[in-house]
Design an enzyme around this catalytic site. Structure first.
Site, PDB file in Angstrom:
ATOM      1  N   LYS A  73      33.735  50.133  40.538  1.00 49.93           N
ATOM      2  CA  LYS A  73      34.223  51.514  40.436  1.00 49.93           C
ATOM      3  C   LYS A  73      33.392  52.353  39.462  1.00 49.93           C
ATOM      4  O   LYS A  73      33.053  53.484  39.755  1.00 49.93           O
ATOM      5  CB  LYS A  73      35.691  51.540  39.965  1.00 49.93           C
ATOM      6  CG  LYS A  73      36.671  50.884  40.902  1.00 49.93           C
ATOM      7  CD  LYS A  73      38.112  51.070  40.425  1.00 49.93           C
ATOM      8  CE  LYS A  73      38.434  50.382  39.112  1.00 49.93           C
ATOM      9  NZ  LYS A  73      38.408  48.922  39.156  1.00 49.93           N
ATOM     10  N   ARG A 121      46.946  52.756  37.270  1.00 51.88           N
ATOM     11  CA  ARG A 121      46.909  51.324  37.566  1.00 51.88           C
ATOM     12  C   ARG A 121      48.299  50.765  37.844  1.00 51.88           C
ATOM     13  O   ARG A 121      48.432  49.568  38.108  1.00 51.88           O
ATOM     14  CB  ARG A 121      46.301  50.585  36.376  1.00 51.88           C
ATOM     15  CG  ARG A 121      44.863  50.081  36.610  1.00 51.88           C
ATOM     16  CD  ARG A 121      44.400  49.466  35.327  1.00 51.88           C
ATOM     17  NE  ARG A 121      43.332  48.538  35.439  1.00 51.88           N
ATOM     18  CZ  ARG A 121      42.066  48.800  35.105  1.00 51.88           C
ATOM     19  NH1 ARG A 121      41.718  50.010  34.741  1.00 51.88           N
ATOM     20  NH2 ARG A 121      41.163  47.848  35.139  1.00 51.88           N
ATOM     21  N   ARG A 180      28.186  41.042  34.714  1.00 48.62           N
ATOM     22  CA  ARG A 180      28.118  42.424  34.231  1.00 48.62           C
ATOM     23  C   ARG A 180      27.724  42.485  32.753  1.00 48.62           C
ATOM     24  O   ARG A 180      28.178  41.684  31.944  1.00 48.62           O
ATOM     25  CB  ARG A 180      29.478  43.101  34.420  1.00 48.62           C
ATOM     26  CG  ARG A 180      29.469  44.547  33.939  1.00 48.62           C
ATOM     27  CD  ARG A 180      30.484  45.372  34.631  1.00 48.62           C
ATOM     28  NE  ARG A 180      31.839  45.011  34.264  1.00 48.62           N
ATOM     29  CZ  ARG A 180      32.912  45.546  34.829  1.00 48.62           C
ATOM     30  NH1 ARG A 180      32.789  46.445  35.773  1.00 48.62           N
ATOM     31  NH2 ARG A 180      34.112  45.187  34.455  1.00 48.62           N
ATOM     32  N   ARG A 192      31.454  42.118  27.931  1.00 44.31           N
ATOM     33  CA  ARG A 192      32.732  42.553  27.362  1.00 44.31           C
ATOM     34  C   ARG A 192      33.616  41.364  27.023  1.00 44.31           C
ATOM     35  O   ARG A 192      33.582  40.356  27.708  1.00 44.31           O
ATOM     36  CB  ARG A 192      33.448  43.476  28.367  1.00 44.31           C
ATOM     37  CG  ARG A 192      32.894  44.866  28.376  1.00 44.31           C
ATOM     38  CD  ARG A 192      33.338  45.694  29.552  1.00 44.31           C
ATOM     39  NE  ARG A 192      34.693  45.449  30.004  1.00 44.31           N
ATOM     40  CZ  ARG A 192      35.254  46.082  31.019  1.00 44.31           C
ATOM     41  NH1 ARG A 192      34.573  46.997  31.682  1.00 44.31           N
ATOM     42  NH2 ARG A 192      36.484  45.808  31.387  1.00 44.31           N
ATOM     43  N   ARG A 215      43.201  39.257  34.735  1.00 40.93           N
ATOM     44  CA  ARG A 215      43.027  40.646  35.171  1.00 40.93           C
ATOM     45  C   ARG A 215      43.188  40.764  36.688  1.00 40.93           C
ATOM     46  O   ARG A 215      43.757  41.733  37.183  1.00 40.93           O
ATOM     47  CB  ARG A 215      41.657  41.177  34.733  1.00 40.93           C
ATOM     48  CG  ARG A 215      41.622  41.451  33.227  1.00 40.93           C
ATOM     49  CD  ARG A 215      40.214  41.715  32.745  1.00 40.93           C
ATOM     50  NE  ARG A 215      39.622  42.888  33.337  1.00 40.93           N
ATOM     51  CZ  ARG A 215      38.302  43.091  33.443  1.00 40.93           C
ATOM     52  NH1 ARG A 215      37.466  42.184  32.997  1.00 40.93           N
ATOM     53  NH2 ARG A 215      37.834  44.188  33.978  1.00 40.93           N
TER      54      ARG A 215
END
Ligand code: AMP
Length: 213
Positions: free
Chosen positions: A13, A88, A122, A155, A166
């Site tokens: 996203k 969310r 990532r 992260r 998650r």
């Protein structure tokens, strides 16, 4: 143009929102980035959010809604915005409908293996929050942001056990938004299984066509 980018963590996203921003001159607003900025600056909000984010759970609705109401209340989005990571939950979507109109909800989809590969590889700039990927979107120099020269980091909520949590939270609390926005006639889907680095033009063409259809 007021757009919501919906989709599982790791679907991309943030990467697509950055491109939509460039093309349509809208502002990209990411709740995750806003929380991380608060954590970095050690604000009261950041202190409240850090532990929750590191556990893979969602920050409570009242905190998140308050933050976004304030952010969207600033008069710096004359051409509209794309929301990355908000709403969310259903209560967040209901609250949003009271303080902003929405034109389009883009639901980004990818296969589970693709999502896991994207999340584990990532890297995020610790300075400007730009997103890279060790394989799909590698920086010119390893560990260094192409845009600002900042250090690229993984992260703290991208450890395998947090990723699992998650994804579970997404299925339970965020996926119901697909039906919610479908019923309102606002939802359009875009499937992106290809690597962004290798298929950038093709992917963007697909996304822009959906936006303009
Ligand atoms: P993201 O960068 O969008 O993946 O968000 C990272 C983390 O920030 C999430 O796993 C949540 O803990 C928190 N977060 C981001 N957006 C929201 C939201 N809309 N509601 C609650 N928590 C959020």
């Amino acid at each position: 143009m007021k757009i919501i980018a919906l989709g599982s963590p790791g679907v991309g996203k943030g990467t697509y929102a950055a491109e939509i921003t460039k093309k349509y001159n809208v502002l990209s607003i990411s709740t995750g980035d806003l929380f991380r900025e608060n954590i970095k600056n050690e604000t009261e909000l950041g202190k409240k959010a850090k532990e929750i984010i590191d556990s893979g759970k969602l920050v409570p609705d009242e905190v998140t809604i308050g933050m976004m109401k304030e952010r969207l209340g600033r008069e710096d989005t004359p051409n509209g915005f794309i929301l990355d990571g908000f709403p969310r939950t259903i209560p967040q979507a209901e609250a949003l409908s009271e303080f902003s109109e929405i034109d389009l909800v883009l639901n980004f989809k990818a296969d589970k293996e693709v999502i896991m590969q994207r999340l584990t590889g990532r890297r995020t700039c610790s300075n400007c929050a730009a997103i890279f990927h060790v394989v799909n979107i590698p920086p010119k120099q390893e560990g260094v942001c192409d845009k600002c020269g900042g250090k690229l980091v993984q992260r703290s909520d991208e450890l395998p056990e947090v990723i699992e949590e998650r994804l579970k939270v997404y299925e339970e609390q965020t996926a119901p938004l697909i039906g919610y926005y479908q019923e309102k006639g606002l939802l359009k889907e875009v499937t992106v299984n290809e690597d962004f680095g290798k298929h950038k033009e093709e992917i963007l063409d697909r996304i822009f066509k959906v936006i303009e259809s």
